[in-house]
Design a protein around this motif. Structure first.
Motif, PDB file in Angstrom:
ATOM      1  N   UNK A 136     -18.347   3.412   2.602  1.00  0.00           N
ATOM      2  CA  UNK A 136     -19.576   2.657   2.749  1.00  0.00           C
ATOM      3  C   UNK A 136     -20.294   2.912   4.060  1.00  0.00           C
ATOM      4  N   UNK A 137     -21.540   2.469   4.107  1.00  0.00           N
ATOM      5  CA  UNK A 137     -22.383   2.670   5.285  1.00  0.00           C
ATOM      6  C   UNK A 137     -21.820   1.904   6.485  1.00  0.00           C
ATOM      7  N   UNK A 138     -21.757   2.591   7.626  1.00  0.00           N
ATOM      8  CA  UNK A 138     -21.282   1.956   8.842  1.00  0.00           C
ATOM      9  C   UNK A 138     -19.792   1.726   8.902  1.00  0.00           C
ATOM     10  N   UNK A 139     -19.037   2.362   8.000  1.00  0.00           N
ATOM     11  CA  UNK A 139     -17.577   2.183   7.995  1.00  0.00           C
ATOM     12  C   UNK A 139     -16.970   2.700   9.288  1.00  0.00           C
ATOM     13  N   UNK A 140     -16.009   1.982   9.811  1.00  0.00           N
ATOM     14  CA  UNK A 140     -15.361   2.349  11.070  1.00  0.00           C
ATOM     15  C   UNK A 140     -14.202   3.316  10.822  1.00  0.00           C
ATOM     16  N   UNK A 141     -13.828   4.025  11.893  1.00  0.00           N
ATOM     17  CA  UNK A 141     -12.675   4.905  11.791  1.00  0.00           C
ATOM     18  C   UNK A 141     -11.410   4.082  11.579  1.00  0.00           C
ATOM     19  N   UNK A 142     -10.550   4.599  10.706  1.00  0.00           N
ATOM     20  CA  UNK A 142      -9.262   3.950  10.419  1.00  0.00           C
ATOM     21  C   UNK A 142      -8.237   5.063  10.279  1.00  0.00           C
ATOM     22  N   UNK A 143      -7.743   5.595  11.404  1.00  0.00           N
ATOM     23  CA  UNK A 143      -6.949   6.825  11.378  1.00  0.00           C
ATOM     24  C   UNK A 143      -5.661   6.759  10.587  1.00  0.00           C
ATOM     25  N   UNK A 144      -5.118   5.563  10.336  1.00  0.00           N
ATOM     26  CA  UNK A 144      -3.871   5.465   9.575  1.00  0.00           C
ATOM     27  C   UNK A 144      -4.100   5.271   8.082  1.00  0.00           C
ATOM     28  N   UNK A 145      -5.357   5.148   7.663  1.00  0.00           N
ATOM     29  CA  UNK A 145      -5.659   4.803   6.278  1.00  0.00           C
ATOM     30  C   UNK A 145      -5.088   5.797   5.283  1.00  0.00           C
ATOM     31  N   UNK A 146      -5.312   7.085   5.509  1.00  0.00           N
ATOM     32  CA  UNK A 146      -4.855   8.093   4.551  1.00  0.00           C
ATOM     33  C   UNK A 146      -3.340   8.121   4.478  1.00  0.00           C
ATOM     34  N   UNK A 147      -2.669   8.062   5.627  1.00  0.00           N
ATOM     35  CA  UNK A 147      -1.210   8.093   5.638  1.00  0.00           C
ATOM     36  C   UNK A 147      -0.615   6.894   4.900  1.00  0.00           C
ATOM     37  N   UNK A 148      -1.167   5.716   5.145  1.00  0.00           N
ATOM     38  CA  UNK A 148      -0.661   4.526   4.463  1.00  0.00           C
ATOM     39  C   UNK A 148      -0.931   4.575   2.959  1.00  0.00           C
ATOM     40  N   UNK A 149      -2.100   5.083   2.596  1.00  0.00           N
ATOM     41  CA  UNK A 149      -2.416   5.208   1.167  1.00  0.00           C
ATOM     42  C   UNK A 149      -1.474   6.191   0.486  1.00  0.00           C
ATOM     43  N   UNK A 150      -1.167   7.298   1.165  1.00  0.00           N
ATOM     44  CA  UNK A 150      -0.264   8.284   0.579  1.00  0.00           C
ATOM     45  C   UNK A 150       1.135   7.715   0.387  1.00  0.00           C
ATOM     46  N   UNK A 151       1.589   6.910   1.332  1.00  0.00           N
ATOM     47  CA  UNK A 151       2.909   6.303   1.171  1.00  0.00           C
ATOM     48  C   UNK A 151       2.937   5.352  -0.025  1.00  0.00           C
ATOM     49  N   UNK A 152       1.829   4.682  -0.286  1.00  0.00           N
ATOM     50  CA  UNK A 152       1.741   3.809  -1.461  1.00  0.00           C
ATOM     51  C   UNK A 152       1.746   4.620  -2.760  1.00  0.00           C
ATOM     52  N   UNK A 153       1.064   5.771  -2.747  1.00  0.00           N
ATOM     53  CA  UNK A 153       0.831   6.524  -3.981  1.00  0.00           C
ATOM     54  C   UNK A 153       1.925   7.520  -4.324  1.00  0.00           C
ATOM     55  N   UNK A 154       2.604   8.043  -3.315  1.00  0.00           N
ATOM     56  CA  UNK A 154       3.595   9.092  -3.563  1.00  0.00           C
ATOM     57  C   UNK A 154       4.819   8.538  -4.282  1.00  0.00           C
TER      58      UNK A 154
END
Length: 225
Positions: A90-108
């Motif tokens: 979304x517009x103006x979304x802030x950086x969240x550097x751990x987001x991808x790693x945490x999502x991958x741990x949920x999905x893998x």
């Protein structure tokens, strides 16, 4: 080091786009890179290579990096090729550097692997919070432990893969330039390309000296090749 934003501790051996030392020499369309010949890749046929030069250009970064992530992650896997600049939606979304790693741990899948060729740093003055400025991320490590996940991180060993990937390109097994929407632009258009890429453009920009607008009829540019 990365778009002038990150730093590197003394004594750290760096790779990827922040390898070694670059010395500017004269006009900004030329740079001198000491010892840059150690990892050159010889193309078997010049004309064939020129026909696929946009695809072959991807051997310098995106293709071996993604391939390395897939190889190290294995079959039941997830790959993070985003790194410390990950953002929310979304517009103006802030950086969240751990987001991808945490999502991958949920999905893998449990017992699977996570390949992490995405760039993470030990110092980032431009980060959104104090912890991230020191490379400390809010990882859900408990999720990874409970699912018995394994992780592979670090720089991509490009020379381990570049010859086999080159042959795959030359034999029409891979069309990576099309896949990443690669686009050649002139050096004068570089600031616009960087700005659009930073804004989220789904394009891989390639700086092409041949597209220099002053080359036509310019003896100085022709003399330089």
């Amino acid at each position: 080091m990365v778009r002038g934003r990150t730093t590197a501790p003394a004594g750290l051996v760096l790779g990827h786009e922040i390898t070694g030392e670059v010395i500017e020499t004269g006009p900004d369309e030329y740079v001198l890179v000491p010892y840059a010949d150690w990892n050159l890749l010889r193309f078997p046929d010049r004309d064939q290579a020129l026909e696929k030069i946009m695809d072959l250009t991807m051997l310098s970064d995106i293709l071996p990096t993604g391939f390395h992530g897939a190889v190290t992650a294995g079959v039941d896997s997830g790959i993070d090729a985003v790194g410390f600049e990950a953002r929310g939606h979304g517009h103006g979304a802030q950086e969240a550097p751990a987001t991808v790693l945490n999502s991958l741990m949920d999905l893998t899948t449990a017992g699977g692997s996570v390949g992490i060729p995405g760039l993470y740093v030990t110092g980032d003055p431009g980060a959104a919070d104090e912890a991230a400025r020191k490379g400390s991320l809010s990882l859900s490590l408990g999720t990874g432990w409970a699912k018995s996940l394994s992780f592979t991180t670090g720089q991509c060993p490009v020379m381990k893969y570049n010859r086999q990937l080159m042959m795959a390109i030359l034999h029409d097994r891979i069309q990576i330039a099309k896949a990443v929407n690669a686009k050649a632009i002139s050096l004068d258009d570089a600031p616009r390309g960087y700005a659009e890429f930073d804004a989220g453009a789904a394009t891989k920009y390639v700086l092409d000296q041949r597209r220099h607008p002053t080359q036509q009829g310019c003896r100085r540019c022709h003399a330089r090749g």
